[in-house]
Each structure stands twice: as structure tokens, then as C-alpha cells.
Design a protein around this motif. Structure first.
Motif, short mmCIF file in Angstrom:
data_model
loop_
_atom_site.label_atom_id
_atom_site.label_comp_id
_atom_site.label_asym_id
_atom_site.label_seq_id
_atom_site.Cartn_x
_atom_site.Cartn_y
_atom_site.Cartn_z
N GLY A 47 0.79 -1.21 0.00
CA GLY A 47 0.00 0.00 0.00
C GLY A 47 0.83 1.27 0.00
O GLY A 47 0.28 2.36 -0.18
N LYS A 48 2.13 1.17 0.17
CA LYS A 48 2.99 2.36 0.26
C LYS A 48 3.81 2.55 -1.02
O LYS A 48 4.12 1.59 -1.72
CB LYS A 48 3.92 2.25 1.46
CG LYS A 48 3.18 2.23 2.80
CD LYS A 48 4.15 2.14 3.95
CE LYS A 48 3.41 2.10 5.29
NZ LYS A 48 4.36 1.99 6.42
N ILE A 70 9.37 6.31 -8.86
CA ILE A 70 8.56 5.88 -7.73
C ILE A 70 8.23 4.40 -7.89
O ILE A 70 7.84 3.97 -8.99
CB ILE A 70 7.24 6.68 -7.64
CG1 ILE A 70 7.54 8.15 -7.31
CG2 ILE A 70 6.32 6.10 -6.57
CD1 ILE A 70 6.30 9.03 -7.29
N MET A 71 8.41 3.63 -6.84
CA MET A 71 7.93 2.26 -6.82
C MET A 71 6.80 2.18 -5.81
O MET A 71 6.81 2.86 -4.78
CB MET A 71 9.03 1.24 -6.50
CG MET A 71 9.80 1.47 -5.22
SD MET A 71 9.00 0.84 -3.70
CE MET A 71 9.11 -0.90 -3.92
N HIS A 72 5.77 1.39 -6.13
CA HIS A 72 4.56 1.36 -5.32
C HIS A 72 4.19 -0.11 -5.07
O HIS A 72 3.90 -0.84 -6.02
CB HIS A 72 3.44 2.07 -6.09
CG HIS A 72 2.14 2.16 -5.36
ND1 HIS A 72 0.96 2.47 -5.99
CD2 HIS A 72 1.82 1.97 -4.04
CE1 HIS A 72 -0.03 2.49 -5.12
NE2 HIS A 72 0.46 2.18 -3.92
N VAL A 73 4.23 -0.54 -3.85
CA VAL A 73 3.82 -1.91 -3.51
C VAL A 73 2.29 -1.88 -3.47
O VAL A 73 1.68 -1.78 -2.42
CB VAL A 73 4.43 -2.38 -2.18
CG1 VAL A 73 4.16 -3.88 -1.99
CG2 VAL A 73 5.93 -2.12 -2.16
N ARG A 74 1.70 -1.97 -4.65
CA ARG A 74 0.30 -1.57 -4.81
C ARG A 74 -0.70 -2.64 -4.40
O ARG A 74 -1.72 -2.34 -3.79
CB ARG A 74 0.04 -1.19 -6.28
CG ARG A 74 -1.36 -0.64 -6.54
CD ARG A 74 -1.46 -0.07 -7.94
NE ARG A 74 -2.75 0.60 -8.14
CZ ARG A 74 -3.80 0.00 -8.68
NH1 ARG A 74 -3.71 -1.26 -9.09
NH2 ARG A 74 -4.93 0.66 -8.83
N ALA A 82 2.28 -7.05 -6.60
CA ALA A 82 2.48 -6.21 -7.77
C ALA A 82 3.14 -4.90 -7.36
O ALA A 82 2.66 -4.21 -6.46
CB ALA A 82 1.15 -5.93 -8.46
N VAL A 83 4.24 -4.57 -8.04
CA VAL A 83 5.00 -3.37 -7.72
C VAL A 83 5.17 -2.53 -8.98
O VAL A 83 6.12 -2.73 -9.75
CB VAL A 83 6.38 -3.72 -7.12
CG1 VAL A 83 7.12 -2.44 -6.71
CG2 VAL A 83 6.25 -4.68 -5.95
N GLU A 208 3.41 10.10 -1.69
CA GLU A 208 2.03 9.93 -2.14
C GLU A 208 1.96 8.87 -3.22
O GLU A 208 2.79 8.85 -4.13
CB GLU A 208 1.49 11.25 -2.67
CG GLU A 208 0.05 11.20 -3.12
CD GLU A 208 -0.47 12.54 -3.61
OE1 GLU A 208 -1.62 12.59 -4.11
OE2 GLU A 208 0.27 13.54 -3.48
N ALA A 209 0.99 8.00 -3.14
CA ALA A 209 0.84 6.93 -4.12
C ALA A 209 0.54 7.51 -5.50
O ALA A 209 -0.30 8.41 -5.63
CB ALA A 209 -0.26 5.97 -3.71
#
Length: 217
Positions: A47-48, A70-74, A82-83, A208-209
Motif C-alpha cells: 500500500g505504500k 517511484i515504486m509502489h507496492v500496490r 504487484a509493484v 504519495e501513491a
């Protein structure tokens, strides 16, 4: 360089404002494998999003040298994480890449889901490899698999048939945590020339995502 997950987990993520965070804690005193610990470390950031940049120096990556990243551990489930990897060159965001880490019966797998802006898959997509050793809690290597070798050869990318990707991650509780994604191939390993690409992200300062990666809306 990059997504289908358990619907219940996605719904929960929407309702809570971030994705579920599966952890492989195990029973008290249980011995977890290095891959279980690696999975738990990556999941701890679910989530971050985090900013970072290029740290390698191959000339072919000159456009990436000053790029915002930016990488996002979504999204996370018990079987797949999924990143998305977002890159801004000259102020324009490229959201075409998502790294997929999945659990298999033999270990872990890394795949790259590449999309166009309209969400359609790129001709070179879903390549990667499987772990062939347990690795460590903070680092896993993914040598290129046979499916990807066939794809690279078909698309005229024969230099990539000896690729080894590495993902490194510290747990969210680490004081100076870093996430790194690395591609390496060497002449000694059969490549026509050495190749090294590495980006690193500061896990101590979430940002921020970003919007979803292309095709993941």
C-alpha cells in the motif's frame, strides 16, 4: 518493466485505503525459509510508495540518470505482489512497467508486465525468471527462464538471454530500509558484453501513491 489478485483482497484494499498486508509469521518458534522472510519483508510495505533513482552508471541508461522514480507496492495477496515502477523523463511519467513477484511450488518468480498507455500489452512483456536457490531474507536472484529466452530470441533481443534480475528489500521496521531492483548480465555468463542496471528506493520516507500503472486502472 510489469496483475490479477484475489477479489476479496482488492475489495478490502479499496475499503481500507491500502492493500492487504499478508505476513508469513508462522507459528511461534517456526523456522521460516529465506524466501518466506523475503516475502514478508516485501509485504510489509504493501500500500505504500517510495521515491528513488538510478545508482548504476551504464551509458545506455543516460536518460534514466536524472529521472524521478517511484515504486509502489500496490497490491498483495498470499500468492502475488504487484509493484508498479513509474519513471518521469523530462517531466513526463512513463507508467508502463509493473514488477510481479509470485510464489510457485518451487520458490519465487519475478515477471515484468509491460503495457502501452492504452493498457495493451507490449510485444516484450511477462518475461523474467524463477529463483534457483533460497537466497536470503533481504535478497533474491531470478535467472532468466526458458520462456523469456524464447521471447527475447523471437524479438531480436539475444543479448538478454543471460539476464539475472535481483530484488532486494528491507522490512518496514528497518531503520535505514532500501528497496533495490537490479538487472545484470556478464561476458563470463555468456553475454556479448557486460550490462548492469540498478535502481534504489528509500523505504524510510513514503510518498504519495501515484496513479495506477497503465492497464491496471
Amino acid at each position: 518493466m510489469f496483475h490479477r489478485f484475489a477479489p476479496a483482497l482488492i475489495v478490502a484494499a479499496i475499503l481500507t485505503g491500502c492493500s492487504a498486508t499478508p505476513r508469513y509469521e508462522g507459528a511461534a518458534g517456526a523456522n521460516l525459509s529465506a524466501q518466506d522472510e523475503f516475502w514478508a519483508a516485501l509485504s510489509s510495505h504493501c500500500g505504500k510508495a517510495f521515491s528513488g533513482g538510478l545508482v548504476s552508471e551504464d551509458e545506455v541508461d543516460a536518460d534514466f540518470a536524472a529521472a524521478d522514480m517511484i515504486m509502489h507496492v500496490r497490491e498483495c495477496s498470499d500468492e502475488q505482489i504487484a509493484v508498479p515502477f513509474h519513471v518521469a523523463i523530462d517531466g513526463k511519467w512513463d507508467r508502463s512497467r509493473t514488477w510481479l513477484v509470485t510464489r510457485t511450488s518451487d520458490g519465487l518468480r519475478l515477471k515484468h508486465d509491460h503495457r502501452h498507455k492504452d493498457g495493451e500489452s507490449d510485444a516484450v512483456t511477462m518475461y523474467g525468471g524463477d529463483t534457483d536457490a533460497d537466497g536470503s531474507a533481504g535478497s533474491q536472484d531470478f535467472p532468466v527462464d526458458a520462456e523469456s529466452i524464447a521471447l527475447f530470441e523471437r524479438e531480436g533481443l539475444s543479448a538478454s538471454v543471460t539476464n539475472v534480475w535481483t530484488v532486494e528489500v528491507d522490512d518496514a521496521e528497518a531503520e535505514a530500509g532500501v528497496f533495490a531492483y537490479q538487472l545484470k548480465r556478464t561476458i563470463d555468463g555468456g553475454a556479448p558484453e557486460d550490462r548492469f542496471f540498478r535502481v534504489e528506493f528509500d523505504l524510510t520516507a513514503p510518498v504519495e501513491a501515484p496513479p495506477p500503472a497503465w492497464g491496471w486502472e
